[in-house]
Design a protein around this motif. Structure first.
Motif, PDB file in Angstrom:
ATOM      1  N   ARG A   1      -5.451   2.197  13.662  1.00  0.00           N
ATOM      2  CA  ARG A   1      -4.494   3.227  13.241  1.00  0.00           C
ATOM      3  C   ARG A   1      -3.181   3.078  14.019  1.00  0.00           C
ATOM      4  NH1 ARG A   1      -2.814   8.043  14.805  1.00  0.00           N
ATOM      5  NH2 ARG A   1      -2.539   9.735  13.325  1.00  0.00           N
TER       6      ARG A   1
ATOM      7  N   ARG B   1       1.808   8.563   0.541  1.00  0.00           N
ATOM      8  CA  ARG B   1       1.179   9.656   1.289  1.00  0.00           C
ATOM      9  C   ARG B   1      -0.163   9.254   1.890  1.00  0.00           C
ATOM     10  NH1 ARG B   1       1.462  15.327  -1.603  1.00  0.00           N
ATOM     11  NH2 ARG B   1       0.154  15.607   0.206  1.00  0.00           N
ATOM     12  N   ALA B   2      -0.510   7.991   1.775  1.00  0.00           N
ATOM     13  CA  ALA B   2      -1.787   7.532   2.333  1.00  0.00           C
ATOM     14  C   ALA B   2      -1.806   7.790   3.834  1.00  0.00           C
ATOM     15  CB  ALA B   2      -1.974   6.044   2.050  1.00  0.00           C
ATOM     16  N   SER B   3      -2.947   8.204   4.342  1.00  0.00           N
ATOM     17  CA  SER B   3      -3.071   8.482   5.774  1.00  0.00           C
ATOM     18  C   SER B   3      -3.055   7.172   6.563  1.00  0.00           C
ATOM     19  CB  SER B   3      -4.367   9.234   6.059  1.00  0.00           C
ATOM     20  OG  SER B   3      -5.478   8.376   5.869  1.00  0.00           O
TER      21      SER B   3
ATOM     22  N   LYS C   1      -7.675  -3.453   7.738  1.00  0.00           N
ATOM     23  CA  LYS C   1      -8.615  -3.909   8.769  1.00  0.00           C
ATOM     24  C   LYS C   1      -7.921  -4.088  10.128  1.00  0.00           C
ATOM     25  CE  LYS C   1     -11.674  -6.129   5.418  1.00  0.00           C
ATOM     26  NZ  LYS C   1     -11.277  -5.324   4.320  1.00  0.00           N
TER      27      LYS C   1
ATOM     28  N   ASP D   1       0.940   4.293  -2.656  1.00  0.00           N
ATOM     29  CA  ASP D   1       0.667   5.673  -2.244  1.00  0.00           C
ATOM     30  C   ASP D   1       1.361   5.942  -0.915  1.00  0.00           C
ATOM     31  OD1 ASP D   1      -0.249   8.192  -1.590  1.00  0.00           O
ATOM     32  OD2 ASP D   1      -2.364   7.630  -1.505  1.00  0.00           O
TER      33      ASP D   1
ATOM     34  N   SER E   1      -5.100   6.391   8.811  1.00  0.00           N
ATOM     35  CA  SER E   1      -6.490   5.924   8.885  1.00  0.00           C
ATOM     36  C   SER E   1      -6.879   5.139   7.636  1.00  0.00           C
ATOM     37  CB  SER E   1      -7.436   7.113   9.064  1.00  0.00           C
ATOM     38  OG  SER E   1      -7.149   7.781  10.270  1.00  0.00           O
ATOM     39  N   ALA E   2      -6.479   5.639   6.461  1.00  0.00           N
ATOM     40  CA  ALA E   2      -6.800   4.937   5.213  1.00  0.00           C
ATOM     41  C   ALA E   2      -6.082   3.591   5.158  1.00  0.00           C
ATOM     42  CB  ALA E   2      -6.422   5.792   4.009  1.00  0.00           C
ATOM     43  N   LEU E   3      -4.823   3.567   5.581  1.00  0.00           N
ATOM     44  CA  LEU E   3      -4.069   2.314   5.600  1.00  0.00           C
ATOM     45  C   LEU E   3      -4.709   1.322   6.567  1.00  0.00           C
ATOM     46  CD1 LEU E   3      -0.470   3.828   5.607  1.00  0.00           C
ATOM     47  CD2 LEU E   3      -1.552   2.594   3.701  1.00  0.00           C
TER      48      LEU E   3
ATOM     49  N   ALA F   1      -7.833   1.186   7.557  1.00  0.00           N
ATOM     50  CA  ALA F   1      -9.103   0.701   7.015  1.00  0.00           C
ATOM     51  C   ALA F   1      -8.867  -0.383   5.963  1.00  0.00           C
ATOM     52  CB  ALA F   1      -9.892   1.863   6.421  1.00  0.00           C
ATOM     53  N   GLU F   2      -7.898  -0.165   5.105  1.00  0.00           N
ATOM     54  CA  GLU F   2      -7.591  -1.136   4.048  1.00  0.00           C
ATOM     55  C   GLU F   2      -7.085  -2.455   4.635  1.00  0.00           C
ATOM     56  OE1 GLU F   2      -7.283  -2.482   0.124  1.00  0.00           O
ATOM     57  OE2 GLU F   2      -8.041  -0.516   0.723  1.00  0.00           O
TER      58      GLU F   2
ATOM     59  N   LEU G   1       0.833  -1.213   0.000  1.00  0.00           N
ATOM     60  CA  LEU G   1       0.000   0.000   0.000  1.00  0.00           C
ATOM     61  C   LEU G   1       0.864   1.259   0.000  1.00  0.00           C
ATOM     62  CD1 LEU G   1      -2.749  -1.115   2.547  1.00  0.00           C
ATOM     63  CD2 LEU G   1      -3.046  -0.751   0.082  1.00  0.00           C
TER      64      LEU G   1
END
Length: 138
Positions: free
Chosen positions: A31, A17-19, A28, A15, A21-23, A25-26, A11
């Motif tokens: 944070r 620069r992914a946050s 599961k 990206d 939180s986004a990482l 969520a992906e 991941l």
């Protein structure tokens, strides 16, 4: 490294620069788990740093090459660790045949490219190398 670490690295390659939180969520996971894993991967030298990738068209003066490297003795792991620490080494591969490692290199210009080549050739355990410039990506 486990499956979650490998997914996290994939991941981040996609990206950087992914946050968190986004990482999370992906993946599961929480944070905090993502932050702890990134911290550990950095501390262990798996993540050598974060950078920006640009397309070839956006950086037409960049010098790109592949460098085939032969390592003597039991120095392969030390060489891999050292090569991962060079920002211009975009990817590193083990291989079979005459060469032990193949490094994909991208430098800003020929002066920086030559600096990288000299540095790799001077590494402890590097006995031989061959470099080919990449001209056009099709």
């Amino acid at each position: 490294m486990d499956t979650t670490d490998r997914k996290l690295l994939a991941l981040l390659r996609k990206d950087g620069r992914a946050s968190l939180s986004a990482l999370a969520a992906e993946l599961k996971v929480s944070r905090g788990t993502v932050q702890n894993r990134i911290d550990r991967l950095e501390r262990d030298g798996v993540i050598a740093g974060f950078t920006v990738r640009v397309t070839e068209a956006d950086d037409p003066h960049a010098v790109r090459a592949v460098m085939m490297i032969e390592i003597t003795g039991q120095k392969t792991l030390a060489a891999i660790k050292a090569l991962r620490g060079i920002p211009e080494v975009r990817a590193l591969h083990t291989t079979n045949g005459a060469w032990d490692l193949i490094a994909e290199i991208q430098a800003e210009n020929l002066v920086e490219f030559e600096r990288v080549l000299r540095g790799v050739r001077a590494m402890d355990g590097v006995s031989k190398s061959e470099t080919s410039l990449l001209l056009t990506t099709l």
